[in-house]
Motif scaffolding. Sequence first.
Motif, short mmCIF file in Angstrom:
data_model
loop_
_atom_site.label_atom_id
_atom_site.label_comp_id
_atom_site.label_asym_id
_atom_site.label_seq_id
_atom_site.Cartn_x
_atom_site.Cartn_y
_atom_site.Cartn_z
N ALA A 20 0.82 -1.21 0.00
CA ALA A 20 0.00 0.00 0.00
C ALA A 20 0.86 1.26 0.00
O ALA A 20 0.51 2.27 -0.63
CB ALA A 20 -0.93 -0.01 1.22
N VAL A 21 1.99 1.22 0.69
CA VAL A 21 2.88 2.37 0.75
C VAL A 21 3.67 2.51 -0.55
O VAL A 21 3.80 3.60 -1.11
CB VAL A 21 3.85 2.25 1.95
CG1 VAL A 21 4.93 3.33 1.86
CG2 VAL A 21 3.09 2.37 3.26
N THR A 22 4.18 1.39 -1.05
CA THR A 22 5.09 1.45 -2.19
C THR A 22 4.41 1.92 -3.47
O THR A 22 5.05 2.56 -4.31
CB THR A 22 5.76 0.07 -2.41
OG1 THR A 22 7.07 0.25 -2.96
CG2 THR A 22 4.95 -0.83 -3.32
N VAL A 23 3.12 1.63 -3.65
CA VAL A 23 2.43 2.04 -4.88
C VAL A 23 2.23 3.55 -4.95
O VAL A 23 1.96 4.08 -6.03
CB VAL A 23 1.07 1.33 -5.02
CG1 VAL A 23 1.24 -0.17 -5.16
CG2 VAL A 23 0.14 1.65 -3.86
N THR A 24 2.37 4.25 -3.83
CA THR A 24 2.24 5.71 -3.84
C THR A 24 3.54 6.40 -4.23
O THR A 24 3.55 7.62 -4.44
CB THR A 24 1.82 6.22 -2.45
OG1 THR A 24 2.87 5.97 -1.49
CG2 THR A 24 0.54 5.55 -1.97
N GLY A 25 4.64 5.63 -4.33
CA GLY A 25 5.95 6.24 -4.53
C GLY A 25 6.41 6.34 -5.96
O GLY A 25 7.58 6.67 -6.22
N SER A 26 5.52 6.09 -6.92
CA SER A 26 5.92 6.17 -8.32
C SER A 26 4.69 6.35 -9.19
O SER A 26 3.55 6.24 -8.72
CB SER A 26 6.68 4.90 -8.73
OG SER A 26 7.17 4.98 -10.05
N GLY A 27 4.92 6.65 -10.46
CA GLY A 27 3.82 6.74 -11.42
C GLY A 27 2.86 7.88 -11.16
O GLY A 27 3.25 8.96 -10.70
N ALA A 79 9.21 5.79 4.45
CA ALA A 79 8.42 4.55 4.45
C ALA A 79 8.43 3.89 3.08
O ALA A 79 8.49 2.66 2.97
CB ALA A 79 6.98 4.85 4.87
N VAL A 80 8.39 4.69 2.01
CA VAL A 80 8.45 4.13 0.66
C VAL A 80 9.79 3.42 0.46
O VAL A 80 9.84 2.29 -0.07
CB VAL A 80 8.26 5.22 -0.41
CG1 VAL A 80 8.55 4.66 -1.80
CG2 VAL A 80 6.84 5.77 -0.37
N GLY A 81 10.88 4.05 0.88
CA GLY A 81 12.19 3.43 0.74
C GLY A 81 12.29 2.11 1.49
O GLY A 81 12.78 1.11 0.97
N VAL A 82 11.80 2.10 2.73
CA VAL A 82 11.84 0.88 3.54
C VAL A 82 10.95 -0.20 2.91
O VAL A 82 11.30 -1.39 2.94
CB VAL A 82 11.39 1.19 4.98
CG1 VAL A 82 11.22 -0.10 5.79
CG2 VAL A 82 12.41 2.10 5.66
N SER A 83 9.84 0.21 2.32
CA SER A 83 8.93 -0.78 1.71
C SER A 83 9.60 -1.54 0.58
O SER A 83 9.29 -2.71 0.33
CB SER A 83 7.66 -0.08 1.20
OG SER A 83 7.91 0.64 0.00
N ARG A 84 10.54 -0.90 -0.11
CA ARG A 84 11.23 -1.57 -1.21
C ARG A 84 12.11 -2.71 -0.69
O ARG A 84 12.28 -3.74 -1.35
CB ARG A 84 12.10 -0.58 -1.98
CG ARG A 84 11.36 0.64 -2.49
CD ARG A 84 10.15 0.29 -3.31
NE ARG A 84 10.53 -0.25 -4.63
CZ ARG A 84 9.67 -0.79 -5.47
NH1 ARG A 84 8.40 -0.92 -5.14
NH2 ARG A 84 10.08 -1.25 -6.65
N ILE A 85 12.65 -2.53 0.51
CA ILE A 85 13.46 -3.58 1.14
C ILE A 85 12.55 -4.68 1.68
O ILE A 85 12.81 -5.87 1.50
CB ILE A 85 14.32 -2.99 2.26
CG1 ILE A 85 15.24 -1.90 1.72
CG2 ILE A 85 15.14 -4.08 2.95
CD1 ILE A 85 15.99 -1.12 2.79
N VAL A 86 11.47 -4.28 2.34
CA VAL A 86 10.54 -5.25 2.92
C VAL A 86 9.94 -6.14 1.85
O VAL A 86 9.78 -7.36 2.04
CB VAL A 86 9.42 -4.52 3.69
CG1 VAL A 86 8.33 -5.49 4.12
CG2 VAL A 86 10.00 -3.80 4.90
N LEU A 87 9.65 -5.58 0.69
CA LEU A 87 9.04 -6.35 -0.40
C LEU A 87 10.07 -7.17 -1.16
O LEU A 87 9.71 -7.90 -2.10
CB LEU A 87 8.30 -5.40 -1.35
CG LEU A 87 7.08 -4.69 -0.74
CD1 LEU A 87 6.51 -3.68 -1.72
CD2 LEU A 87 6.01 -5.70 -0.35
#
Length: 232
Positions: free
Chosen positions: A68-75, A179-187
Motif C-alpha cells: 500500500a505504501v510502495t504504490v504511492t511512490g511512483s507513477g 516509508a516508501v524506501g523501507v517498503s522496497r526492502i521489505v518487499l
Amino acid sequence: MSPSDADGPRSARAWWLSAGLALVCGALLAVLVAATATAHGAPFGVDAWMHGWALGHRPPWVRNLAVAVTVTGSGVPAYALAALGGALATCANRWLGALLGMVALASAQVPRIVLASVLARPRPPGAGWAWSASGWAMPSGHTTTSLVVAILLTFAAHRRARGRWRPVLLTLPVVWAAAVGVSRIVLGMHWPSDVAAGWLLAACWAGLAALVVLLLRHRTAGATTSRERQRP
C-alpha cells in the motif's frame, strides 16, 4: 555567482547549505556507486544480511502495508503529489506551479535512469519479491521519486503552512518518503544500498535545485533593482 553576491547573510547561508548538501551527498553517492561497480553489482554483506532479515520478518499484514505504501511512490500518484506541491508552493499561477512540480520530478529521473543503466545492477532474486518490479536495482526509482516529491511538498508546507499543524505538515512528507524506501526492502525488490543510493541522489538533486532557485531569485532581484535605479 557566489554567496557573497547574494543579498545578506541569510541568502549567503542558503547558498552554502545548498552547495554543501549537493557536494556531500554527491560525494557519498559517488563512493557508493564506485564500490558497487567494483563489486560488479554484487550485494554487500550488509545488503545480504538485511535482505534475509526482511524476508524472514514480514507477516502478511506487513507485506500488505508495504504494498500500500510502495504504490504511492511512483507513477501517477507521485506525479500528482509533485503537481500538488508545485501548485501550493506557487502564489501566482497554480497551474504553472503544478506543471513546474511535475517537471522538477521528471528532471530527477534523468540522472537516475542514466546511473541505473550504467551500473546495471541486478535486483535481489525474484523468488523473494512480494510485488512486481522491473528495471535495474541501483538507485531505487521509488526511493528517489518519493524523496523528491517529499522535498517539493515540504517546500510548499514551508511557504504556506501556519499554526500548530505546521510541524506536522513539514515532517509528514519525509516520513512518507522514508516509508516508501523501507517498503522496497521489505518487499524484497531492492538491496538496502539501492535505497541508500536513491536517498543520496534525491538529496543531491535537492541541493542543486535549491542553487538554481537561489540563482533565479538573485537574477530577478538584480533586474528589479537595476530598473528602479534607471527611473528618473
